[in-house]
Design a protein around this motif. Structure first.
Motif, PDB file in Angstrom:
ATOM      1  N   LEU A  47       0.844  -1.190   0.000  1.00 44.18           N
ATOM      2  CA  LEU A  47       0.000   0.000   0.000  1.00 44.18           C
ATOM      3  C   LEU A  47       0.876   1.236   0.000  1.00 44.18           C
ATOM      4  O   LEU A  47       1.883   1.290   0.711  1.00 44.18           O
ATOM      5  N   GLN A  48       0.472   2.223  -0.770  1.00 41.40           N
ATOM      6  CA  GLN A  48       1.177   3.495  -0.800  1.00 41.40           C
ATOM      7  C   GLN A  48       1.386   3.997   0.626  1.00 41.40           C
ATOM      8  O   GLN A  48       0.447   4.030   1.423  1.00 41.40           O
ATOM      9  N   GLY A  49       2.626   4.379   0.967  1.00 44.81           N
ATOM     10  CA  GLY A  49       2.925   4.648   2.362  1.00 44.81           C
ATOM     11  C   GLY A  49       3.651   5.942   2.652  1.00 44.81           C
ATOM     12  O   GLY A  49       4.129   6.125   3.776  1.00 44.81           O
ATOM     13  N   GLN A  50       3.760   6.879   1.687  1.00 44.31           N
ATOM     14  CA  GLN A  50       4.501   8.102   1.995  1.00 44.31           C
ATOM     15  C   GLN A  50       3.744   8.989   2.972  1.00 44.31           C
ATOM     16  O   GLN A  50       4.360   9.741   3.733  1.00 44.31           O
ATOM     17  N   ASP A  51       2.412   8.943   2.956  1.00 42.27           N
ATOM     18  CA  ASP A  51       1.599   9.638   3.953  1.00 42.27           C
ATOM     19  C   ASP A  51       1.260   8.616   5.028  1.00 42.27           C
ATOM     20  O   ASP A  51       0.289   7.865   4.896  1.00 42.27           O
ATOM     21  N   LEU A  52       2.058   8.571   6.094  1.00 41.28           N
ATOM     22  CA  LEU A  52       1.916   7.505   7.081  1.00 41.28           C
ATOM     23  C   LEU A  52       0.541   7.494   7.748  1.00 41.28           C
ATOM     24  O   LEU A  52      -0.086   6.432   7.827  1.00 41.28           O
ATOM     25  N   PRO A  53       0.013   8.619   8.250  1.00 37.04           N
ATOM     26  CA  PRO A  53      -1.331   8.573   8.838  1.00 37.04           C
ATOM     27  C   PRO A  53      -2.382   8.055   7.851  1.00 37.04           C
ATOM     28  O   PRO A  53      -3.279   7.287   8.224  1.00 37.04           O
ATOM     29  N   GLY A  54      -2.264   8.472   6.579  1.00 40.92           N
ATOM     30  CA  GLY A  54      -3.201   7.986   5.578  1.00 40.92           C
ATOM     31  C   GLY A  54      -3.060   6.495   5.344  1.00 40.92           C
ATOM     32  O   GLY A  54      -4.055   5.778   5.170  1.00 40.92           O
ATOM     33  N   ALA A  55      -1.826   5.991   5.323  1.00 43.56           N
ATOM     34  CA  ALA A  55      -1.612   4.560   5.124  1.00 43.56           C
ATOM     35  C   ALA A  55      -2.220   3.747   6.261  1.00 43.56           C
ATOM     36  O   ALA A  55      -2.806   2.680   6.035  1.00 43.56           O
ATOM     37  N   LEU A  56      -2.095   4.238   7.482  1.00 40.88           N
ATOM     38  CA  LEU A  56      -2.671   3.524   8.622  1.00 40.88           C
ATOM     39  C   LEU A  56      -4.194   3.493   8.525  1.00 40.88           C
ATOM     40  O   LEU A  56      -4.832   2.491   8.853  1.00 40.88           O
ATOM     41  N   ASP A  67      -8.564  -0.363  15.480  1.00 39.43           N
ATOM     42  CA  ASP A  67      -8.219   1.029  15.755  1.00 39.43           C
ATOM     43  C   ASP A  67      -6.746   1.275  15.460  1.00 39.43           C
ATOM     44  O   ASP A  67      -6.001   0.356  15.093  1.00 39.43           O
ATOM     45  N   LEU A  68      -6.350   2.526  15.623  1.00 36.62           N
ATOM     46  CA  LEU A  68      -4.988   2.918  15.281  1.00 36.62           C
ATOM     47  C   LEU A  68      -3.957   2.124  16.077  1.00 36.62           C
ATOM     48  O   LEU A  68      -2.925   1.704  15.528  1.00 36.62           O
ATOM     49  N   ALA A  69      -4.222   1.891  17.351  1.00 34.41           N
ATOM     50  CA  ALA A  69      -3.272   1.145  18.179  1.00 34.41           C
ATOM     51  C   ALA A  69      -3.080  -0.267  17.654  1.00 34.41           C
ATOM     52  O   ALA A  69      -1.956  -0.793  17.641  1.00 34.41           O
ATOM     53  N   ALA A 361     -17.884   8.829  11.957  1.00 33.60           N
ATOM     54  CA  ALA A 361     -17.849   8.249  13.300  1.00 33.60           C
ATOM     55  C   ALA A 361     -16.847   7.106  13.372  1.00 33.60           C
ATOM     56  O   ALA A 361     -16.116   6.960  14.361  1.00 33.60           O
ATOM     57  N   ASP A 362     -16.780   6.292  12.316  1.00 31.95           N
ATOM     58  CA  ASP A 362     -15.787   5.203  12.270  1.00 31.95           C
ATOM     59  C   ASP A 362     -14.373   5.773  12.288  1.00 31.95           C
ATOM     60  O   ASP A 362     -13.477   5.233  12.950  1.00 31.95           O
ATOM     61  N   TYR A 363     -14.165   6.851  11.536  1.00 32.90           N
ATOM     62  CA  TYR A 363     -12.851   7.497  11.510  1.00 32.90           C
ATOM     63  C   TYR A 363     -12.485   8.009  12.905  1.00 32.90           C
ATOM     64  O   TYR A 363     -11.346   7.844  13.352  1.00 32.90           O
ATOM     65  N   GLY A 364     -13.439   8.602  13.589  1.00 33.54           N
ATOM     66  CA  GLY A 364     -13.186   9.066  14.949  1.00 33.54           C
ATOM     67  C   GLY A 364     -12.853   7.923  15.880  1.00 33.54           C
ATOM     68  O   GLY A 364     -11.896   8.004  16.667  1.00 33.54           O
ATOM     69  N   ARG A 365     -13.629   6.842  15.817  1.00 32.61           N
ATOM     70  CA  ARG A 365     -13.362   5.687  16.686  1.00 32.61           C
ATOM     71  C   ARG A 365     -11.977   5.114  16.420  1.00 32.61           C
ATOM     72  O   ARG A 365     -11.267   4.723  17.345  1.00 32.61           O
ATOM     73  N   PHE A 366     -11.589   5.064  15.152  1.00 35.98           N
ATOM     74  CA  PHE A 366     -10.277   4.533  14.793  1.00 35.98           C
ATOM     75  C   PHE A 366      -9.172   5.309  15.503  1.00 35.98           C
ATOM     76  O   PHE A 366      -8.184   4.732  15.960  1.00 35.98           O
ATOM     77  N   HIS A 367      -9.338   6.613  15.625  1.00 38.90           N
ATOM     78  CA  HIS A 367      -8.326   7.471  16.253  1.00 38.90           C
ATOM     79  C   HIS A 367      -8.607   7.759  17.725  1.00 38.90           C
ATOM     80  O   HIS A 367      -7.875   8.544  18.345  1.00 38.90           O
TER      81      HIS A 367
END
Length: 384
Positions: A47-56, A67-69, A361-367
């Motif tokens: 997966l494209q990974g130069q934008d790390l937050p986006g890749a996660l 989630d992010l963790a 809401a899913d995006y918020g829960r992820f973070h």
């Protein structure tokens, strides 16, 4: 003979290949544990990974309910890594796949960088010193930030001014010495590849090319030969030979006069899962970036809004039924994130607006944040 399909079906099949689906029956998407982050990323292959937050977030989209963790844990445990295996660009991929992919692509990447290295004043002697320094800093399981590694290079007399430090890291990673592995806070730390990936897969030659083609189509099919060769930078003859070797497991499709290929298993997965109709994808998500021809999901007149000025920086997209129909952005504080979703041409219909509220809401829960959605004005109106 190619099977003719409409664009809607092409996009539906791609959404399924990308893992952007939900179960048709049983547990609903969003239940933790349905797909592990490492499995989701490995299935996509790279997966494209130069934008790390986006890749996660790309991984989180394909592992609903995580989630992010949990995604970061897949890196900390050594299941996933980030390196430069394709097109000289950072990608996330399964740790076990890094070695054979670099063996297939690394020499061409390094050869193509020779002119840039001359511009930077980096020669064989500088790389010899950098290798020795990096090994000394990182041996026996030690980890280093980029800043720590660059400081060690500077102390050894190899300047990291300008872009030299980044290029040294890139060169040593493409050679296979270094890789970006575990997290400390928000930063990924550098480790020695051989120590961090003790059991890499061993593939070479035609077998490696066939594996790359299968993995690409598994995570992105249907796709054309041009898509495949642009994404992988494989020679056209090698890619075409691999497609011929794999013909018994492939289905030839035709959409708007263009021939593409899909694994038979992609077509077989119709039962049991259906594409998610409304998505908030990060700017560099493979659903758009994984192809040389992006006209199926993105109308040509919307491309300048998605990549303003053609500068290669893709904005996060709102996708409905596989089509890019708008953009989104975020503004976060310690406990809250405001997500603004803006259509291209006209306001989102009520059902899409409701689905976007759920996606936000899913995006918020992820973070781990409370999410608030704002529906913005059409992008065309704001951009004039």
């Amino acid at each position: 003979m190619a099977l003719a399909i409409p664009r809607t079906e092409l996009l539906r099949l791609r959404l399924r290949s990308h893992g952007l689906t939900r179960p048709s029956k049983g547990p609903v998407a969003g239940v933790s544990g349905a797909v592990a982050p490492d499995a989701a990323a490995a299935r996509m292959f790279a997966l494209q990974g130069q934008d790390l937050p986006g890749a996660l977030w790309s991984i989180g989209q394909r592992a609903p309910g995580t989630d992010l963790a949990q995604v970061r844990t897949a890196f900390d445990s050594g299941e996933l890594v980030r390196s430069w295996p394709l097109r000289g660009t950072l990608h996330v991929l399964a740790a076990e796949d890094l070695g054979w992919v670099l063996a297939l692509t690394g020499a061409r990447s390094l050869g193509g960088a020779a002119g840039r290295e001359r511009q930077l004043g980096l020669d064989a002697a500088a790389f010899d010193v950098a290798r020795e320094v990096a090994a000394g800093v990182l041996e026996r399981g030690r980890q280093a930030s980029r800043a720590e590694l660059f400081a060690a290079f500077d102390r050894a007399g190899v300047s990291t001014d300008g872009q030299r430090g980044v290029h040294l890291l890139w060169h040593l990673a493409v050679e296979g010495l270094l890789v970006l592995g575990p997290f400390r806070g928000a930063e990924q730390f550098v480790v020695l590849t051989e120590e961090w990936i003790p059991q890499p897969r061993a593939l070479s030659g035609d077998e490696a090319v066939r594996e790359l083609v299968v993995r690409y189509l598994t995570g992105r099919g249907p796709a054309t030969l041009a898509d495949l060769t642009w994404w992988s930078k494989l020679p056209v003859t090698a890619a075409r030979r691999a497609l011929d070797d794999l013909r018994d497991s492939l289905t030839e499709l035709s959409c708007a006069g263009t021939t593409s290929w899909a694994l038979g298993s992609t077509l077989d997965r119709v039962a049991g899962e259906s594409p998610r109709q409304v998505l908030m994808l990060p700017g560099f998500d493979e659903f758009l970036l994984g192809y040389s021809d992006r006209s199926a999901p993105l109308a040509p007149h919307h491309a300048p809004l998605t990549v303003p000025g053609g500068n290669g920086v893709f904005k996060p997209t709102v996708v409905v039924g596989g089509r890019v129909v708008g953009l989104w952005s975020r503004r976060a504080s310690a406990h809250r994130v405001i997500v603004t979703c803006s259509p291209f041409d006209k306001p989102f219909p009520p059902r899409v607006a409701a689905a976007l509220a759920s996606a936000a809401a899913d995006y918020g829960r992820f973070h781990g944040l409370e999410a608030q959605i704002v529906l913005g004005d059409p992008v065309r109106t704001r951009s004039g």
